[in-house]
Design an enzyme around this catalytic site. Structure first.
Site, PDB file in Angstrom:
ATOM      1  CE  LYS A 280       3.245   3.060   4.965  1.00  0.00           C
ATOM      2  NZ  LYS A 280       3.857   2.331   3.865  1.00  0.00           N
TER       3      LYS A 280
ATOM      4  N   GLY B 286       0.058  16.607   2.396  1.00  0.00           N
ATOM      5  CA  GLY B 286      -0.535  16.328   3.515  1.00  0.00           C
ATOM      6  C   GLY B 286      -0.144  16.472   4.531  1.00  0.00           C
TER       7      GLY B 286
ATOM      8  CG  LEU C  53      10.540  -4.091   3.777  1.00  0.00           C
ATOM      9  CD1 LEU C  53       9.803  -4.044   5.528  1.00  0.00           C
ATOM     10  CD2 LEU C  53      10.860  -6.066   5.242  1.00  0.00           C
ATOM     11  NE  ARG C  54       6.460  -0.547  -0.835  1.00  0.00           N
ATOM     12  CZ  ARG C  54       5.222  -0.756  -1.796  1.00  0.00           C
ATOM     13  NH1 ARG C  54       5.189   0.592  -2.562  1.00  0.00           N
ATOM     14  NH2 ARG C  54       5.412  -1.640  -2.030  1.00  0.00           N
ATOM     15  CD  GLU C  55       6.233  -0.137   9.857  1.00  0.00           C
ATOM     16  OE1 GLU C  55       5.570  -0.363  10.290  1.00  0.00           O
ATOM     17  OE2 GLU C  55       7.767   0.300  10.686  1.00  0.00           O
TER      18      GLU C  55
ATOM     19  N   GLY D  52       5.919  10.243   8.798  1.00  0.00           N
ATOM     20  CA  GLY D  52       6.502   9.604   9.418  1.00  0.00           C
ATOM     21  C   GLY D  52       7.137   8.699   9.227  1.00  0.00           C
TER      22      GLY D  52
ATOM     23  CB  CYS E 107      12.579   4.579   7.520  1.00  0.00           C
ATOM     24  SG  CYS E 107      12.016   2.664   8.559  1.00  0.00           S
TER      25      CYS E 107
HETATM   26  C1  UGA Z   1      10.224   4.077   3.996  1.00  0.00           C
HETATM   27  C2  UGA Z   1       9.836   3.427   1.951  1.00  0.00           C
HETATM   28  O1  UGA Z   1       9.169   4.163   1.930  1.00  0.00           O
HETATM   29  C3  UGA Z   1      11.132   1.806   2.101  1.00  0.00           C
HETATM   30  O2  UGA Z   1      11.436   1.694   0.712  1.00  0.00           O
HETATM   31  C4  UGA Z   1      12.134   1.159   3.084  1.00  0.00           C
HETATM   32  O3  UGA Z   1      12.436   0.389   3.078  1.00  0.00           O
HETATM   33  C5  UGA Z   1      11.957   1.502   4.556  1.00  0.00           C
HETATM   34  O4  UGA Z   1      11.269   3.720   4.676  1.00  0.00           O
HETATM   35  C6  UGA Z   1      12.919   1.516   5.770  1.00  0.00           C
HETATM   36  O5  UGA Z   1      13.843   2.321   5.871  1.00  0.00           O
HETATM   37  O6  UGA Z   1      12.873   0.735   6.497  1.00  0.00           O
HETATM   38  P1  UGA Z   1       7.712   3.283   4.911  1.00  0.00           P
HETATM   39  O7  UGA Z   1       8.396   4.153   5.980  1.00  0.00           O
HETATM   40  O8  UGA Z   1       7.136   2.037   6.325  1.00  0.00           O
HETATM   41  O9  UGA Z   1       8.985   2.854   3.927  1.00  0.00           O
HETATM   42  O10 UGA Z   1       6.277   4.162   4.678  1.00  0.00           O
HETATM   43  P2  UGA Z   1       6.711   4.767   3.195  1.00  0.00           P
HETATM   44  O11 UGA Z   1       5.577   4.305   2.227  1.00  0.00           O
HETATM   45  O12 UGA Z   1       7.444   5.261   2.293  1.00  0.00           O
HETATM   46  O13 UGA Z   1       6.466   6.391   3.831  1.00  0.00           O
HETATM   47  C7  UGA Z   1       6.719   7.172   4.690  1.00  0.00           C
HETATM   48  C8  UGA Z   1       5.801   8.357   5.279  1.00  0.00           C
HETATM   49  O14 UGA Z   1       5.565   9.360   4.307  1.00  0.00           O
HETATM   50  C9  UGA Z   1       4.658   8.001   4.846  1.00  0.00           C
HETATM   51  O15 UGA Z   1       3.844   8.364   6.686  1.00  0.00           O
HETATM   52  C10 UGA Z   1       3.463   8.402   4.404  1.00  0.00           C
HETATM   53  O16 UGA Z   1       2.109   8.325   5.013  1.00  0.00           O
HETATM   54  C11 UGA Z   1       4.808   9.431   3.932  1.00  0.00           C
HETATM   55  N1  UGA Z   1       3.812  10.308   2.308  1.00  0.00           N
HETATM   56  C12 UGA Z   1       4.468   8.643   1.737  1.00  0.00           C
HETATM   57  C13 UGA Z   1       3.021  11.305   2.111  1.00  0.00           C
HETATM   58  O17 UGA Z   1       3.167  11.728   3.425  1.00  0.00           O
HETATM   59  N2  UGA Z   1       3.341  11.612   0.806  1.00  0.00           N
HETATM   60  C14 UGA Z   1       3.446  10.795   0.153  1.00  0.00           C
HETATM   61  O18 UGA Z   1       3.602  10.737  -1.426  1.00  0.00           O
HETATM   62  C15 UGA Z   1       3.932   9.269   0.588  1.00  0.00           C
END
Ligand code: UGA
Length: 435
Positions: A321, A254, A151-153, A258, A261
């Site tokens: 995010k 970007g 799951l994603r936050e 962060g 995870c």
């Molecule tokens: C992430 C994974 O996407 C989930 O599948 C996983 O379950 C979770 O970690 C975990 O291990 O518990 P999350 O940390 O909630 O989920 O958020 P993401 O949507 O993955 O984003 C992570 C970071 O990457 C954020 O800072 C976001 O801004 C950044 N990001 C994401 C980018 O800089 N560029 C992108 O194209 C996508």
């Protein structure tokens, strides 16, 4: 089934509520008495879309309860979930003390054989260690399962109730049977159910997070090249993404990744690879490029406003995010520190995370109103792509700023709109406007 969930963080609480919703009798356990008091009042301890409604429903139904100790919660349970935190140690390895404590708690209070489901993100072989630890102190049989969470936050409730995939690792058929039955109300043709051995499941979770982080760092490396070449990283990401073998997701350049995870999981995966005899240098580069994304944003602010001392810099978006109030490892807070060290006056605004940001960084002044935050500013930096920011009234914003300068760390604006609005606009990996 009777289920106990140890840990009521983002994963533990959402898992508890989901299992309660699909018909199980769940007790969530957390050693933080304040959190349990809040949950007993029915209040979600953090912001997550849809979570409060789900809690209202399952608490009212009586299928989700909370406890401060495992003492009352574990006895009689069929399944125990371990959802405690696994923060990073300075050497990159995951700190598994909370996992060990949870294992002890379950072993001590189990009244019969029990399925133990490890959901926290852990290095390979952790389930085997958990089993050994438990068997040393209890006569009961523990069926170990690795069931990493994806799951994603910001969309955790949706991800949990309608998962894309469920991954279950176990070395015993009986453990597989019980967990499949536990999740059966969620299973349909849209859900990929992966059943593996313990070690494969543990490694798969790290592989997924590290691969996604690698995609982000690839995009950020491209952004640096585009900035030097005056090309457009967003168009390149679109072109790459239209190849179905690559995919567009996670190619947004970007401020870097962060949150709780990716930063710790990439470091932990590299550390465990090293322990297993493989030098995963690719992940070292992923981390280096991620840190470089923040350096690039800092230099852009400096380039745009010249001397930073005494300049008012506004950070729009403090959460790591959109869709969450979580500021752990948020790029914005690192940038805030860097700018403050250079003498700037840093203020911030976030649609959800103002309070959590203040708790973590008391030195940052936060404003509920974005225009109040931007009043008199020499530069606005977009740190999180909340939709609220692309909807800002640009004429009003320009009117109240000392200098109309925007550093867009998430590429939320269209450069031609910024040109027309008269801003000096520095996007990420795209040519600057009016510089
Ligand atoms: C992430 C994974 O996407 C989930 O599948 C996983 O379950 C979770 O970690 C975990 O291990 O518990 P999350 O940390 O909630 O989920 O958020 P993401 O949507 O993955 O984003 C992570 C970071 O990457 C954020 O800072 C976001 O801004 C950044 N990001 C994401 C980018 O800089 N560029 C992108 O194209 C996508």
């Amino acid at each position: 089934m009777k289920v106990v969930v140890l840990g009521t963080g983002h994963v533990g609480l959402v898992t508890s509520a989901t299992l309660a919703k699909i018909g199980h009798e769940v007790v969530g356990v957390d050693s933080d008495p304040q959190k349990i008091a809040q949950l007993r009042k029915g209040e979600a301890p953090f912001f997550e879309p849809g979570l409060q409604d789900l809690l209202d429903e399952v608490i009212k139904k009586g299928s989700l309860k909370f406890s401060e100790t495992a003492t009352d919660a574990v006895p009689g349970s069929d399944v125990a979930f371990i959802c405690v935190g696994t923060p990073g140690r300075p050497d990159g390895e995951a700190n598994l003390l909370a996992v060990e404590q949870a294992a002890h708690d379950i072993a001590k209070h189990a009244t019969g054989d029990i399925v133990v489901v490890q959901k926290s993100t852990v290095p390979v072989h952790t389930a085997e260690r958990v089993k050994t630890t438990m068997s040393r102190t209890s006569p009961h049989v523990f069926h170990l399962v690795s069931n990493p969470e994806f799951l994603r936050e910001g969309s955790a409730v949706e991800d949990s109730l309608k998962p894309e995939r469920i991954l279950v690792g176990a070395d015993e058929k009986e453990a597989h049977r019980i967990v499949r039955e536990l999740y059966s109300p969620l299973l349909n043709d849209d859900v990929e159910y992966h059943a593996t051995d313990l070690r494969t499941a543990e490694l798969a979770k790290h592989a997924c997070n590290a691969f996604l982080a690698m995609k982000i760092s690839f995009a950020n490396a491209l952004a640096r090249i585009c900035e030097a070449a005056r090309a457009d990283v967003v168009s390149i990401a679109d072109i790459m993404g239209s190849d179905s073998r690559i995919g567009r997701a996670f190619l947004n350049a970007g401020l870097g990744y962060g949150g709780y995870c990716f930063p710790k999981d990439v470091a932990a995966f590299r550390a465990q690879a090293e322990r297993l005899g493989f030098d995963f240098g690719l992940l070292t580069e992923v981390m280096k490029i991620n840190a470089g994304a923040l350096d690039a944003a800092f230099l852009k602010v400096k380039e745009a406003v010249w001397n930073l001392e005494g300049k008012r810099i506004v950070l729009f978006g403090l959460a790591f995010k959109p869709g969450t109030d979580d500021v752990r490892e948020a790029p914005a807070l690192y940038l805030a520190e860097r700018l403050r060290e250079a003498g700037a006056i840093v203020v911030g605004h976030d649609p959800q995370a103002n309070e959590t940001a203040k708790e973590l960084m008391s030195s940052i002044e936060v404003f509920d109103d974005p225009y109040e935050a931007a009043d008199g500013a020499h530069c606005v930096v977009i740190c999180t792509e909340w939709s609220e920011f692309s909807d800002l009234d640009l004429t009003r914003l320009k009117g109240i700023m000392t200098h109309p300068v925007i550093v867009d760390g998430r590429n939320v604006f269209d450069p031609s709109t910024m040109e027309e609005a008269g801003f000096t606009y520095l996007p990420t990996g795209r040519p600057p406007v009016n510089l």
